[in-house]
Design a protein around this motif. Structure first.
Motif, PDB file in Angstrom:
ATOM      1  N   ASN A 126      47.439  21.213  39.388  1.00 55.53           N
ATOM      2  CA  ASN A 126      46.661  20.475  38.390  1.00 55.53           C
ATOM      3  C   ASN A 126      46.286  21.377  37.218  1.00 55.53           C
ATOM      4  O   ASN A 126      46.347  20.966  36.052  1.00 55.53           O
ATOM      5  N   PHE A 127      45.886  22.608  37.536  1.00 54.60           N
ATOM      6  CA  PHE A 127      45.558  23.569  36.482  1.00 54.60           C
ATOM      7  C   PHE A 127      46.781  23.825  35.600  1.00 54.60           C
ATOM      8  O   PHE A 127      46.691  23.798  34.372  1.00 54.60           O
ATOM      9  N   LEU A 128      47.918  24.098  36.227  1.00 55.45           N
ATOM     10  CA  LEU A 128      49.132  24.402  35.461  1.00 55.45           C
ATOM     11  C   LEU A 128      49.556  23.223  34.590  1.00 55.45           C
ATOM     12  O   LEU A 128      49.980  23.419  33.442  1.00 55.45           O
ATOM     13  N   ASP A 129      49.452  22.006  35.108  1.00 57.63           N
ATOM     14  CA  ASP A 129      49.796  20.827  34.298  1.00 57.63           C
ATOM     15  C   ASP A 129      48.948  20.783  33.034  1.00 57.63           C
ATOM     16  O   ASP A 129      49.471  20.568  31.941  1.00 57.63           O
ATOM     17  N   GLU A 130      47.652  21.015  33.176  1.00 57.78           N
ATOM     18  CA  GLU A 130      46.768  21.003  32.016  1.00 57.78           C
ATOM     19  C   GLU A 130      47.052  22.185  31.098  1.00 57.78           C
ATOM     20  O   GLU A 130      47.081  22.041  29.867  1.00 57.78           O
ATOM     21  N   PHE A 131      47.281  23.356  31.668  1.00 59.08           N
ATOM     22  CA  PHE A 131      47.569  24.549  30.870  1.00 59.08           C
ATOM     23  C   PHE A 131      48.798  24.320  29.995  1.00 59.08           C
ATOM     24  O   PHE A 131      48.778  24.599  28.797  1.00 59.08           O
ATOM     25  N   TYR A 132      49.866  23.812  30.564  1.00 58.86           N
ATOM     26  CA  TYR A 132      51.110  23.619  29.820  1.00 58.86           C
ATOM     27  C   TYR A 132      50.990  22.541  28.748  1.00 58.86           C
ATOM     28  O   TYR A 132      51.717  22.579  27.763  1.00 58.86           O
ATOM     29  N   ARG A 133      50.075  21.594  28.918  1.00 55.77           N
ATOM     30  CA  ARG A 133      49.864  20.535  27.911  1.00 55.77           C
ATOM     31  C   ARG A 133      48.973  20.993  26.767  1.00 55.77           C
ATOM     32  O   ARG A 133      48.900  20.331  25.734  1.00 55.77           O
ATOM     33  N   SER A 134      48.277  22.096  26.937  1.00 57.76           N
ATOM     34  CA  SER A 134      47.240  22.526  25.987  1.00 57.76           C
ATOM     35  C   SER A 134      47.810  23.421  24.890  1.00 57.76           C
ATOM     36  O   SER A 134      48.900  23.981  25.017  1.00 57.76           O
ATOM     37  N   ARG A 143      44.283  27.217  26.132  1.00 49.68           N
ATOM     38  CA  ARG A 143      44.845  28.034  27.220  1.00 49.68           C
ATOM     39  C   ARG A 143      44.033  29.309  27.429  1.00 49.68           C
ATOM     40  O   ARG A 143      43.742  29.691  28.548  1.00 49.68           O
ATOM     41  N   LYS A 144      43.677  29.953  26.321  1.00 47.85           N
ATOM     42  CA  LYS A 144      42.889  31.190  26.404  1.00 47.85           C
ATOM     43  C   LYS A 144      41.551  30.916  27.086  1.00 47.85           C
ATOM     44  O   LYS A 144      41.112  31.683  27.944  1.00 47.85           O
ATOM     45  N   GLN A 145      40.912  29.823  26.739  1.00 48.18           N
ATOM     46  CA  GLN A 145      39.642  29.450  27.359  1.00 48.18           C
ATOM     47  C   GLN A 145      39.814  29.165  28.851  1.00 48.18           C
ATOM     48  O   GLN A 145      38.910  29.453  29.644  1.00 48.18           O
ATOM     49  N   MET A 146      40.938  28.614  29.228  1.00 49.75           N
ATOM     50  CA  MET A 146      41.166  28.220  30.615  1.00 49.75           C
ATOM     51  C   MET A 146      41.278  29.414  31.568  1.00 49.75           C
ATOM     52  O   MET A 146      41.021  29.274  32.761  1.00 49.75           O
ATOM     53  N   VAL A 147      41.660  30.585  31.046  1.00 48.18           N
ATOM     54  CA  VAL A 147      41.818  31.772  31.911  1.00 48.18           C
ATOM     55  C   VAL A 147      40.745  32.829  31.666  1.00 48.18           C
ATOM     56  O   VAL A 147      40.708  33.843  32.362  1.00 48.18           O
ATOM     57  N   GLU A 148      39.881  32.590  30.723  1.00 50.39           N
ATOM     58  CA  GLU A 148      38.900  33.576  30.281  1.00 50.39           C
ATOM     59  C   GLU A 148      37.893  33.991  31.351  1.00 50.39           C
ATOM     60  O   GLU A 148      37.569  35.169  31.506  1.00 50.39           O
ATOM     61  N   GLU A 171      47.368  36.708  34.317  1.00 56.48           N
ATOM     62  CA  GLU A 171      48.087  37.723  33.547  1.00 56.48           C
ATOM     63  C   GLU A 171      49.481  37.236  33.153  1.00 56.48           C
ATOM     64  O   GLU A 171      49.921  37.405  32.023  1.00 56.48           O
ATOM     65  N   LYS A 172      50.183  36.605  34.077  1.00 55.27           N
ATOM     66  CA  LYS A 172      51.540  36.096  33.806  1.00 55.27           C
ATOM     67  C   LYS A 172      51.508  35.044  32.708  1.00 55.27           C
ATOM     68  O   LYS A 172      52.317  35.073  31.772  1.00 55.27           O
ATOM     69  N   LEU A 173      50.586  34.102  32.811  1.00 56.89           N
ATOM     70  CA  LEU A 173      50.493  33.051  31.792  1.00 56.89           C
ATOM     71  C   LEU A 173      50.134  33.637  30.429  1.00 56.89           C
ATOM     72  O   LEU A 173      50.698  33.229  29.407  1.00 56.89           O
ATOM     73  N   CYS A 174      49.214  34.596  30.408  1.00 61.15           N
ATOM     74  CA  CYS A 174      48.861  35.238  29.133  1.00 61.15           C
ATOM     75  C   CYS A 174      50.066  35.966  28.544  1.00 61.15           C
ATOM     76  O   CYS A 174      50.328  35.875  27.338  1.00 61.15           O
ATOM     77  N   ASN A 175      50.805  36.673  29.371  1.00 63.21           N
ATOM     78  CA  ASN A 175      51.998  37.369  28.881  1.00 63.21           C
ATOM     79  C   ASN A 175      53.040  36.380  28.367  1.00 63.21           C
ATOM     80  O   ASN A 175      53.653  36.595  27.327  1.00 63.21           O
ATOM     81  N   ASP A 176      53.249  35.291  29.091  1.00 66.36           N
ATOM     82  CA  ASP A 176      54.253  34.298  28.701  1.00 66.36           C
ATOM     83  C   ASP A 176      53.897  33.585  27.406  1.00 66.36           C
ATOM     84  O   ASP A 176      54.786  33.172  26.661  1.00 66.36           O
TER      85      ASP A 176
END
Length: 124
Positions: free
Chosen positions: A23-31, A36-41, A63-68
């Protein structure tokens, strides 16, 4: 949903980690990248009933999502508690599957002694 919510929700139902991560990844990829930065902060809280690999996995995921996505990685992901002493193989892999995970696990996870598939953060 924020990444820290995964830890909280999983602490309430141990078998729900994959569902909340999805669910998190679905929202992250749509944002957009600001969202996205707020979601991992925010750093996830420690819950005594979480499996030992959950928080390190979340740190590797952040870390992976931030790098990507070329986002500034939050400092919390580099704290020592997010690096495991003993290796954890996703899906409790054995035999040849362990070899595959050793080779293809993203560096952000390998550094934390977590071995998962290359597409572990992929959604369809």
């Amino acid at each position: 949903m924020e990444l820290r919510d995964i830890a909280h929700l999983t602490s309430q139902n141990a078998g729900s980690f994959e569902i909340h991560t999805g669910n998190f990844l679905d929202e992250f990829y749509r944002s957009d990248n600001e969202k996205r930065k707020q979601m991992v902060e925010q750093e996830p809280a420690f819950y005594p009933n979480l499996a030992l690999h959950i928080l390190p996995f979340l740190a590797g995921m952040a870390e992976k999502l931030c790098n990507d996505y070329n986002l500034e990685c939050p400092a919390w992901v580099y704290r020592p508690q997010y690096y495991l002493k003993e290796p954890v193989f996703w899906m409790e892999a054995k035999g040849n599957l362990r070899l595959v995970l050793l080779v293809e696990s993203p560096i952000e996870f390998r550094l934390r002694n977590i071995f998962t598939s290359a597409n572990s953060l992929t959604r369809v």
